[in-house]
Design a protein around this motif. Structure first.
Motif, PDB file in Angstrom:
ATOM      1  N   ASN A 106      32.724  38.562  48.015  1.00  0.00           N
ATOM      2  CA  ASN A 106      32.153  39.904  48.163  1.00  0.00           C
ATOM      3  C   ASN A 106      31.319  40.316  46.953  1.00  0.00           C
ATOM      4  OD1 ASN A 106      33.596  40.058  50.534  1.00  0.00           O
ATOM      5  ND2 ASN A 106      35.385  40.900  49.492  1.00  0.00           N
ATOM      6  N   GLY A 107      31.156  39.415  46.006  1.00  0.00           N
ATOM      7  CA  GLY A 107      30.266  39.695  44.884  1.00  0.00           C
ATOM      8  C   GLY A 107      30.954  40.203  43.626  1.00  0.00           C
ATOM      9  N   GLN A 108      32.283  40.185  43.599  1.00  0.00           N
ATOM     10  CA  GLN A 108      32.994  40.645  42.402  1.00  0.00           C
ATOM     11  C   GLN A 108      33.197  39.461  41.462  1.00  0.00           C
ATOM     12  OE1 GLN A 108      33.535  43.813  42.903  1.00  0.00           O
ATOM     13  NE2 GLN A 108      34.571  44.217  44.824  1.00  0.00           N
ATOM     14  N   LEU A 109      32.834  39.654  40.201  1.00  0.00           N
ATOM     15  CA  LEU A 109      33.016  38.604  39.206  1.00  0.00           C
ATOM     16  C   LEU A 109      34.499  38.458  38.868  1.00  0.00           C
ATOM     17  CD1 LEU A 109      31.506  36.699  37.176  1.00  0.00           C
ATOM     18  CD2 LEU A 109      31.769  38.545  35.524  1.00  0.00           C
ATOM     19  N   ILE A 110      35.010  37.230  38.902  1.00  0.00           N
ATOM     20  CA  ILE A 110      36.423  37.021  38.596  1.00  0.00           C
ATOM     21  C   ILE A 110      36.594  36.585  37.143  1.00  0.00           C
ATOM     22  CG2 ILE A 110      38.479  35.661  39.180  1.00  0.00           C
ATOM     23  CD1 ILE A 110      37.359  35.531  42.065  1.00  0.00           C
ATOM     24  N   ASP A 167      40.225  40.111  55.801  1.00  0.00           N
ATOM     25  CA  ASP A 167      40.973  39.691  54.611  1.00  0.00           C
ATOM     26  C   ASP A 167      41.460  40.863  53.768  1.00  0.00           C
ATOM     27  OD1 ASP A 167      40.421  37.199  55.256  1.00  0.00           O
ATOM     28  OD2 ASP A 167      38.884  36.849  53.733  1.00  0.00           O
ATOM     29  N   GLY A 222      42.396  42.737  50.243  1.00  0.00           N
ATOM     30  CA  GLY A 222      41.709  42.695  48.953  1.00  0.00           C
ATOM     31  C   GLY A 222      42.289  41.619  48.054  1.00  0.00           C
ATOM     32  N   LEU A 223      41.464  41.135  47.155  1.00  0.00           N
ATOM     33  CA  LEU A 223      41.906  40.093  46.233  1.00  0.00           C
ATOM     34  C   LEU A 223      42.659  40.743  45.078  1.00  0.00           C
ATOM     35  CD1 LEU A 223      41.679  37.062  45.553  1.00  0.00           C
ATOM     36  CD2 LEU A 223      39.590  37.594  44.328  1.00  0.00           C
ATOM     37  N   ILE A 224      43.762  40.136  44.702  1.00  0.00           N
ATOM     38  CA  ILE A 224      44.520  40.628  43.549  1.00  0.00           C
ATOM     39  C   ILE A 224      44.660  39.490  42.552  1.00  0.00           C
ATOM     40  CG2 ILE A 224      46.762  41.516  42.758  1.00  0.00           C
ATOM     41  CD1 ILE A 224      47.032  42.942  45.407  1.00  0.00           C
ATOM     42  N   MET A 225      44.373  39.761  41.285  1.00  0.00           N
ATOM     43  CA  MET A 225      44.450  38.720  40.267  1.00  0.00           C
ATOM     44  C   MET A 225      45.545  39.072  39.259  1.00  0.00           C
ATOM     45  SD  MET A 225      43.205  35.927  39.069  1.00  0.00           S
ATOM     46  CE  MET A 225      41.753  35.835  40.107  1.00  0.00           C
TER      47      MET A 225
END
Lengths: 195, 170
Positions: free
Chosen positions: B38-42, B3, B5-8
């Motif tokens: 992955n443990g990152q707080l959103i 996957d 990386g997540l982008i917000m």
């Protein structure tokens, strides 16, 4: 993988310290924790057995500072080194941005180092990663011990690709921040490439 | 590679925050938060002042990962809901695609109410997350294919120098 939050203006990255049992992964994190400004760190969490062997993982959140107005946070994890915790090791590698392999320099741990390095490569592959394409640093720990193997020999056995490596004595902090800095640099450069 | 990386982005962040607020209120919860697998707080909403949300996020992801591993051993795809009961506080954890929704509640609420409200929120959050993924895909598509779009800010990371990184370690 990294998490970029435009709303909170933060970049979060995950670093994993890998290596054979008792090589000093947790000691690395403990030293970083001890020497970091209280404002820049969160609580260090160790999921360990009663005899202080890592059971699942250690976790240390670090906020190093700002780049281009974005707060850069690193989440440092260690894996349990003991061979039979392989299932847990695989889980912790999920979403990793950079790997530090901590090797034990003692002659009698050479085989364990090699086995752990192969295990790292295999477990990453299972998650769809290629170690050769990932930010990666090797730390040769326990350099102060009399039975430490020469650097040439260690590099020959563990570092055929010639990735950056550091000599360390983790309890005294020698080489610890040098290692962290190098892996952080590689991870940020990777984010740069990806954008 | 796995996957991306997540982008917000700002817009979706506000929507997620609003949904967490709604859930927090309707489920009578103490805290509601969203964590990346992955443990990152959103995002987190509620009585978070005395709560170490960063650690909680990492342990939640570890928990989901461990139970996910157990599920696979049983031939299940995942366990999508986890519930931990304490003497005072309880934690309800549910999977929403690649993120995790967590609700902490006490005797002012009940498991039944939380489950009911969570179900609705999972639907809404899934839609928001879907939109984020589409946005990320569009942003990555080369311009001229109709994919490049003006909505996102230009990535600030394209111009990072070694000096910037050196400064981090002051």
């Amino acid at each position: 993988m990294s998490f970029i939050n435009y709303s909170a203006r933060e970049i979060n990255c995950k670093l994993v310290f890998y290596g054979p049992g008792l090589c000093g992964k947790t000691t690395n994190l403990q030293y970083i924790y001890k020497k970091t400004n209280p404002d820049s760190k969160g609580k260090m969490i160790s999921l360990a057995t009663e005899s202080e062997r890592t059971l699942f993982f250690d976790f240390l959140p670090l906020a190093l500072g700002n780049i281009k107005g974005f707060k850069v946070r690193f989440h440092l994890y260690t894996v349990p080194g003991q061979v039979f915790y392989d299932a847990s090791r695989k889980l912790i590698l999920k979403g990793v941005d950079g790997v530090v392999f901590v090797a034990d320099s003692q002659a009698e741990r050479m085989e364990a180092n090699i086995e752990s390095m192969e295990n790292l490569r295999k477990n990453l592959q299972e998650q769809g990663y290629n170690l050769d394409q990932l930010p990666f640093v090797i730390q040769y720990n326990k350099r102060d011990l009399p039975n430490a193997v020469s650097m040439e020999e260690l590099n020959q056995a563990l570092n055929p690709k010639g990735v950056p490596f550091f000599e360390a004595v983790a309890p005294q902090g020698q080489g610890v921040f040098e290692t962290l800095k190098e892996i952080a640099k590689q991870v940020i450069m990777q984010i740069k490439k990806g954008t | 590679m796995p996957d991306p990386g997540l982008i917000m982005y700002e817009e979706e962040f506000k929507q997620i925050d609003a949904e967490l607020h709604r859930l927090h209120q309707q489920a009578n919860a103490k805290v509601t938060f969203l964590v990346d697998k992955n443990g990152q707080l959103i995002a987190a909403v509620g009585e978070t002042e005395n709560l170490d949300t960063t650690s909680l996020a990492s342990l939640t992801a570890g928990n989901i990962a461990a139970t996910g591993g157990m599920a696979k051993l049983l031939g299940e795809k995942d366990f999508s809901i986890l519930f931990h009961e304490g003497e005072r506080d309880n934690i309800h954890i549910s999977l929403v695609g690649r993120v995790i929704l967590v609700v902490i509640f006490d005797q002012r609420s009940s498991l039944g109410l939380v489950r009911l409200r969570v179900k609705k929120s999972v639907e809404i959050l899934s839609q928001i997350l879907q939109r984020i993924l589409q946005k990320v895909d569009q942003a990555k598509a080369p311009s001229g294919t109709g994919g490049g779009n003006k909505e996102q800010p230009k990535s600030p990371f394209a111009e990072i120098t070694e000096d910037d990184i050196e400064k981090l370690f002051g």
